[in-house]
Design a protein around this motif. Structure first.
Motif, PDB file in Angstrom:
ATOM      1  N   ALA A  78      46.434   8.928  40.688  1.00  0.00           N
ATOM      2  CA  ALA A  78      47.422  10.000  40.510  1.00  0.00           C
ATOM      3  C   ALA A  78      46.975  10.992  39.448  1.00  0.00           C
ATOM      4  O   ALA A  78      47.138  12.209  39.626  1.00  0.00           O
ATOM      5  N   ILE A  79      46.418  10.511  38.352  1.00  0.00           N
ATOM      6  CA  ILE A  79      45.935  11.422  37.306  1.00  0.00           C
ATOM      7  C   ILE A  79      44.866  12.351  37.869  1.00  0.00           C
ATOM      8  O   ILE A  79      44.896  13.562  37.639  1.00  0.00           O
ATOM      9  N   VAL A  80      43.944  11.788  38.639  1.00  0.00           N
ATOM     10  CA  VAL A  80      42.883  12.600  39.236  1.00  0.00           C
ATOM     11  C   VAL A  80      43.466  13.571  40.269  1.00  0.00           C
ATOM     12  O   VAL A  80      43.085  14.748  40.317  1.00  0.00           O
ATOM     13  N   ALA A  81      44.404  13.097  41.092  1.00  0.00           N
ATOM     14  CA  ALA A  81      45.003  13.953  42.130  1.00  0.00           C
ATOM     15  C   ALA A  81      45.777  15.110  41.506  1.00  0.00           C
ATOM     16  O   ALA A  81      45.674  16.247  41.970  1.00  0.00           O
ATOM     17  N   ILE A  82      46.537  14.829  40.477  1.00  0.00           N
ATOM     18  CA  ILE A  82      47.282  15.905  39.804  1.00  0.00           C
ATOM     19  C   ILE A  82      46.311  16.882  39.159  1.00  0.00           C
ATOM     20  O   ILE A  82      46.499  18.097  39.222  1.00  0.00           O
ATOM     21  N   GLY A  83      45.246  16.342  38.570  1.00  0.00           N
ATOM     22  CA  GLY A  83      44.232  17.209  37.977  1.00  0.00           C
ATOM     23  C   GLY A  83      43.546  18.102  38.987  1.00  0.00           C
ATOM     24  O   GLY A  83      43.147  19.219  38.673  1.00  0.00           O
ATOM     25  N   ALA A  84      43.422  17.629  40.207  1.00  0.00           N
ATOM     26  CA  ALA A  84      42.792  18.444  41.254  1.00  0.00           C
ATOM     27  C   ALA A  84      43.704  19.564  41.718  1.00  0.00           C
ATOM     28  O   ALA A  84      43.242  20.606  42.177  1.00  0.00           O
ATOM     29  N   LEU A  87      46.347  20.956  39.735  1.00  0.00           N
ATOM     30  CA  LEU A  87      46.702  21.858  38.639  1.00  0.00           C
ATOM     31  C   LEU A  87      45.459  22.468  38.001  1.00  0.00           C
ATOM     32  O   LEU A  87      44.611  21.745  37.478  1.00  0.00           O
ATOM     33  N   PRO A  88      45.356  23.793  38.012  1.00  0.00           N
ATOM     34  CA  PRO A  88      44.210  24.437  37.376  1.00  0.00           C
ATOM     35  C   PRO A  88      44.226  24.172  35.866  1.00  0.00           C
ATOM     36  O   PRO A  88      45.260  24.172  35.237  1.00  0.00           O
ATOM     37  N   GLY A  89      43.060  23.937  35.326  1.00  0.00           N
ATOM     38  CA  GLY A  89      42.942  23.732  33.894  1.00  0.00           C
ATOM     39  C   GLY A  89      43.146  22.295  33.451  1.00  0.00           C
ATOM     40  O   GLY A  89      42.913  21.964  32.300  1.00  0.00           O
ATOM     41  N   PHE A  90      43.587  21.409  34.332  1.00  0.00           N
ATOM     42  CA  PHE A  90      43.780  19.998  33.993  1.00  0.00           C
ATOM     43  C   PHE A  90      42.809  19.184  34.822  1.00  0.00           C
ATOM     44  O   PHE A  90      43.099  18.791  35.932  1.00  0.00           O
ATOM     45  N   GLN A  91      41.632  18.961  34.294  1.00  0.00           N
ATOM     46  CA  GLN A  91      40.593  18.243  35.019  1.00  0.00           C
ATOM     47  C   GLN A  91      40.178  17.005  34.223  1.00  0.00           C
ATOM     48  O   GLN A  91      39.329  17.081  33.347  1.00  0.00           O
ATOM     49  N   PRO A  92      40.787  15.853  34.511  1.00  0.00           N
ATOM     50  CA  PRO A  92      40.436  14.643  33.766  1.00  0.00           C
ATOM     51  C   PRO A  92      39.058  14.089  34.116  1.00  0.00           C
ATOM     52  O   PRO A  92      38.551  13.225  33.441  1.00  0.00           O
ATOM     53  N   GLY A  93      38.454  14.605  35.157  1.00  0.00           N
ATOM     54  CA  GLY A  93      37.118  14.179  35.535  1.00  0.00           C
ATOM     55  C   GLY A  93      37.115  13.077  36.574  1.00  0.00           C
ATOM     56  O   GLY A  93      38.117  12.417  36.815  1.00  0.00           O
ATOM     57  N   VAL A  94      35.964  12.909  37.160  1.00  0.00           N
ATOM     58  CA  VAL A  94      35.820  11.916  38.215  1.00  0.00           C
ATOM     59  C   VAL A  94      35.599  10.518  37.666  1.00  0.00           C
ATOM     60  O   VAL A  94      35.624   9.551  38.415  1.00  0.00           O
ATOM     61  N   VAL A  95      35.411  10.401  36.357  1.00  0.00           N
ATOM     62  CA  VAL A  95      35.187   9.082  35.758  1.00  0.00           C
ATOM     63  C   VAL A  95      36.379   8.169  36.038  1.00  0.00           C
ATOM     64  O   VAL A  95      36.207   6.997  36.395  1.00  0.00           O
ATOM     65  N   LEU A  96      37.594   8.702  35.895  1.00  0.00           N
ATOM     66  CA  LEU A  96      38.787   7.897  36.170  1.00  0.00           C
ATOM     67  C   LEU A  96      38.835   7.459  37.629  1.00  0.00           C
ATOM     68  O   LEU A  96      39.208   6.326  37.936  1.00  0.00           O
ATOM     69  N   LEU A  97      38.456   8.357  38.517  1.00  0.00           N
ATOM     70  CA  LEU A  97      38.439   8.013  39.938  1.00  0.00           C
ATOM     71  C   LEU A  97      37.391   6.941  40.228  1.00  0.00           C
ATOM     72  O   LEU A  97      37.639   6.010  40.990  1.00  0.00           O
ATOM     73  N   LEU A  98      36.235   7.057  39.607  1.00  0.00           N
ATOM     74  CA  LEU A  98      35.194   6.046  39.801  1.00  0.00           C
ATOM     75  C   LEU A  98      35.648   4.684  39.282  1.00  0.00           C
ATOM     76  O   LEU A  98      35.374   3.656  39.911  1.00  0.00           O
ATOM     77  N   TRP A 124      40.088  23.477  49.215  1.00  0.00           N
ATOM     78  CA  TRP A 124      40.089  22.376  48.251  1.00  0.00           C
ATOM     79  C   TRP A 124      41.489  22.111  47.709  1.00  0.00           C
ATOM     80  O   TRP A 124      41.842  20.977  47.424  1.00  0.00           O
ATOM     81  N   PHE A 125      42.273  23.151  47.575  1.00  0.00           N
ATOM     82  CA  PHE A 125      43.661  22.964  47.136  1.00  0.00           C
ATOM     83  C   PHE A 125      44.432  22.153  48.180  1.00  0.00           C
ATOM     84  O   PHE A 125      45.178  21.235  47.840  1.00  0.00           O
ATOM     85  N   CYS A 126      44.242  22.479  49.455  1.00  0.00           N
ATOM     86  CA  CYS A 126      44.921  21.728  50.534  1.00  0.00           C
ATOM     87  C   CYS A 126      44.461  20.275  50.579  1.00  0.00           C
ATOM     88  O   CYS A 126      45.275  19.366  50.759  1.00  0.00           O
ATOM     89  N   ILE A 127      43.168  20.058  50.409  1.00  0.00           N
ATOM     90  CA  ILE A 127      42.652  18.683  50.378  1.00  0.00           C
ATOM     91  C   ILE A 127      43.256  17.926  49.200  1.00  0.00           C
ATOM     92  O   ILE A 127      43.662  16.773  49.334  1.00  0.00           O
ATOM     93  N   SER A 128      43.343  18.571  48.064  1.00  0.00           N
ATOM     94  CA  SER A 128      43.902  17.942  46.867  1.00  0.00           C
ATOM     95  C   SER A 128      45.378  17.604  47.060  1.00  0.00           C
ATOM     96  O   SER A 128      45.836  16.537  46.623  1.00  0.00           O
ATOM     97  N   LEU A 129      46.117  18.496  47.701  1.00  0.00           N
ATOM     98  CA  LEU A 129      47.523  18.204  47.996  1.00  0.00           C
ATOM     99  C   LEU A 129      47.649  17.011  48.936  1.00  0.00           C
ATOM    100  O   LEU A 129      48.512  16.149  48.748  1.00  0.00           O
TER     101      LEU A 129
END
Length: 120
Positions: free
Chosen positions: A20-26, A28-39, A93-98
């Motif tokens: 969820a943190i990664v999805a929300i970051g994808a 919302l512009p400016g909120f990019q927690p990185g792919v490390v959490l997803l990995l 990418w926005f649609c994919i993220s949603l």
């Protein structure tokens, strides 16, 4: 719920939080927690999914892994748009993220209801 299921439930909850943190970051512009959490979430799911085999939690591990796989493929297939046409790439990418966020919300909701995901 037996102790093993409770442990898998807790692992699933942590994994959904990371997704969820990664999805929300994808989204919302400016909120990019990185792919490390997803990995980290993917590794947790890959390591623990065998323990969930045969339980109602098995569908959740499959749901999360497929969500990441399909979103990753969609990002890869639409990445060329960023190089040629920036606005369509951003929209794709926005649609994919949603869609990815939607999958995480649906899965998390089913987990909270302690029920399997029927459409994996």
């Amino acid at each position: 719920m037996n102790p093993q299921e409770q442990g898998l439930y807790n692992v699933s909850l942590v994994s959904y939080v990371l997704h969820a943190i990664v999805a929300i970051g994808a989204v919302l512009p400016g909120f990019q927690p990185g792919v490390v959490l997803l990995l980290i979430a993917i590794v947790i799911d890959l390591v623990k999914r065998g323990d969930a085999q045969g339980s109602w939690l098995e569908s959740h591990f499959r749901w999360r892994l497929r969500s990441v796989l399909f979103a990753g493929l969609a990002y890869l297939l639409t990445s060329w748009m960023w190089f040629l046409l920036i606005v369509p790439g951003w929209i794709a990418w926005f649609c994919i993220s949603l869609w990815f966020l939607y999958r995480i919300v649906v899965g998390w909701s089913a987990l909270q209801g302690r029920r399997p995901i029927s459409n994996t």
